[in-house]
Design an enzyme around this catalytic site. Structure first.
Site, short mmCIF file in Angstrom:
data_model
loop_
_atom_site.label_atom_id
_atom_site.label_comp_id
_atom_site.label_asym_id
_atom_site.label_seq_id
_atom_site.Cartn_x
_atom_site.Cartn_y
_atom_site.Cartn_z
N SER A 56 0.73 -1.16 0.18
CA SER A 56 -0.05 -0.04 0.00
C SER A 56 0.77 1.23 -0.05
CB SER A 56 -1.01 -0.06 1.25
OG SER A 56 -1.77 -0.92 0.93
N LYS A 59 -0.07 3.67 -2.68
CA LYS A 59 -0.97 4.74 -2.89
C LYS A 59 -0.25 6.19 -3.01
CE LYS A 59 -4.58 1.97 -0.56
NZ LYS A 59 -4.05 0.55 -0.34
N SER A 295 -5.95 3.74 4.06
CA SER A 295 -5.55 2.51 3.20
C SER A 295 -6.39 2.00 2.67
CB SER A 295 -4.26 1.58 3.85
OG SER A 295 -3.63 1.15 2.72
N LYS A 406 3.03 6.20 5.38
CA LYS A 406 1.97 5.27 4.61
C LYS A 406 2.70 4.02 4.78
CE LYS A 406 -1.41 3.89 2.42
NZ LYS A 406 -1.23 2.75 3.54
#
Length: 478
Positions: A56, A59, A295, A406
């Site tokens: 993720s 992203k 997320s 993140k």
């Protein structure tokens, strides 16, 4: 070019500023970068060009491309249109709902949209238009046995209630397991599940499994452990057309609209049809918070497909969406992804491959470009919110509240990329990627007995603590 600020230094080994060293887990692959945010100078680098699964952390690229191409105030707009003759609430013709992939759209908002349209009776059909997207509604490389779970919900143009249904599995000792979903949900769930103690489940190699049957029927089999409270379950919709038809019929009934025809999916160019009303999503600023802080895969991949539609002026897909991200980052931020491979926008696909260099370039652009700087506050903060609220590596001092990043986690992968506030009051950008993570069954048993710490988590914690004071990072793992 942002990458030029540090690719010449990418082969540097970790610089020694302290006395403590963090050692990566054995057998896996690791890569990292640590950069001064003001100057962009790379202070530590290891395997910066190695292609790894980003999970993720990908992203970051998707939201950066969205910020550059669309801006923080951009919104999805779902429109209600018609063809035929409309007078005094009677439509002699067809009513069309132009779905555009709004991941936040709910059945109640659809009801309100229909109510505002002013139509009370339709002599023809209600068309659920999905021309905005084309191709597969799931990314290449999504694991087949994840498709029943809501984090893999289909990213279609028609999204209502996240294309997801919440349910529960009751597994009380001495009783047959029983699966339920709320009565208003147009899906069916059944169960033939044995309730067994952990030792017996292990002896039989028995786990909970789900069979998916049309239209949106789920049959649970296998085994599960006993529990007094119900096990929460979240089922991803499989048949989007059937789901849309049932929820639209509910919305029509709630809005007091009668139809003589049917409800069906369509892929029509309806731009020339008169518009009755529209529903606008929250702005991209709020949607991006959902992507970065929570997320959310559905939000990220809908944005990816939307970027494909906007950038190429054609129906959006995973294929043109990933190319749009590459083009936007290259043209507007001078970030060249080179040999890196994008399969989706969420990082869910095992086919994605990125370099630590790519993620660092995105972080520096996010920090320096006024068009994207609004993304930085949306990242979760260690020990405080989002996916970092309970991440064990960062919830204690000295890291609590000092990491904003993140996360990226799929099978055998644990990644983190963002910003850290150091002991000397500076803010630095960092990327820490760990792939190929695995431990022996004996180690798993030790950890289950609370003996020791998972190596990847230990390394992440020690690496970040060293970064606080620019300590040594050992590079024994290649």
């Amino acid at each position: 070019m942002i990458r030029k600020a540090f690719t010449g230094l990418a082969m540097l080994l970790a610089l020694a500023f302290g006395s403590r060293a963090a050692t990566p887990p054995e057998h896996g692959q690791s890569a990292w970068l640590l950069a001064d945010l003001d100057s962009g100078r790379i202070e530590q680098a290891h395997n910066a060009e190695l292609l790894l699964k980003p999970a993720s952390t990908q992203k970051l690229l998707t939201t950066l491309a969205g910020a550059l191409a669309l801006g923080p105030e951009w919104r999805y707009e779902t429109r209600l249109r018609y063809r035929g003759q409309l007078e005094n609430g009677l439509l002699v013709g067809d009513l069309l709902i132009d779905f555009v992939g709004d991941p936040s759209l709910t059945r109640e908002q659809l009801r309100d949209l229909l109510t505002r349209g002013g139509v009370r009776r339709v002599s023809g059909n209600v068309l659920l238009n999905q021309v905005r997207f084309t191709g597969y509604d799931r990314g290449n490389g999504w694991s087949w046995n994840d498709l029943s779970v809501c984090y893999s919900a289909p990213v279609s143009a028609l999204i209502l209630d996240r294309n997801c249904v919440q349910g529960a599995l009751y597994a009380r000792p001495g009783q047959p397991a029983r699966a339920t979903v709320p009565a208003h949900q147009p899906v069916g769930v059944s169960a033939e599940v044995a309730v067994l103690a952990e030792a017996e489940r292990k002896r039989r190699f028995c786990e909970l499994e789900v069979e998916m049957r049309p239209p949106n029927q789920y049959h649970l089999t296998g085994c599960i452990g006993p529990r007094q409270d119900p096990w929460p379950m979240r089922f991803a919709i499989q048949d989007v057309d059937a789901w849309g038809e049932r929820l639209t019929r509910w919305a029509l009934d709630q809005a007091g609209i009668r139809i003589s025809g049917g409800i069906s999916s369509s892929r029509l160019d309806a731009d020339g049809w008169p518009e009755l009303a529209s529903h606008r999503s929250p702005p991209l600023r709020e949607l991006s918070r959902r992507i970065l802080e929570s997320s959310d895969n559905l939000y990220a991949d809908s944005l990816l497909r939307t970027l494909g539609a906007v950038h190429f002026n054609q129906p959006g897909s995973f294929r043109n969406g990933t190319q749009a991200v590459r083009n936007i980052l290259k043209e507007q931020a001078d970030i060249d992804l080179g040999p890196s491979w994008l399969a989706d926008g969420s990082g869910l696909s095992a086919h994605n491959l990125l370099r630590a260099d790519d993620l660092m370039a995105a972080l520096l652009a996010m920090a320096r470009d006024p068009r994207a700087r609004w993304l930085m506050p949306l990242l979760p903060v260690s020990g405080e919110n989002g996916t970092l609220q309970y991440r064990k590596s960062v919830i204690q001092a000295p890291l609590k509240g000092r990491v904003q990043a993140k996360t990226g986690t799929i099978a055998h992968v644990q990644n983190l990329a963002g910003f850290i506030d150091t002991d000397d009051g500076r803010r630095k950008a960092f990327v820490l990627l760990q792939n190929g993570l695995s431990i022996s069954p004996e180690q798993e048993q030790q950890l289950a007995r609370a003996e020791g710490e998972w190596p990847a988590r230990q390394f992440e914690r020690q690496w970040l603590e060293a970064a606080l004071g620019s300590g040594i990072i050992s590079q024994t793992n290649q």
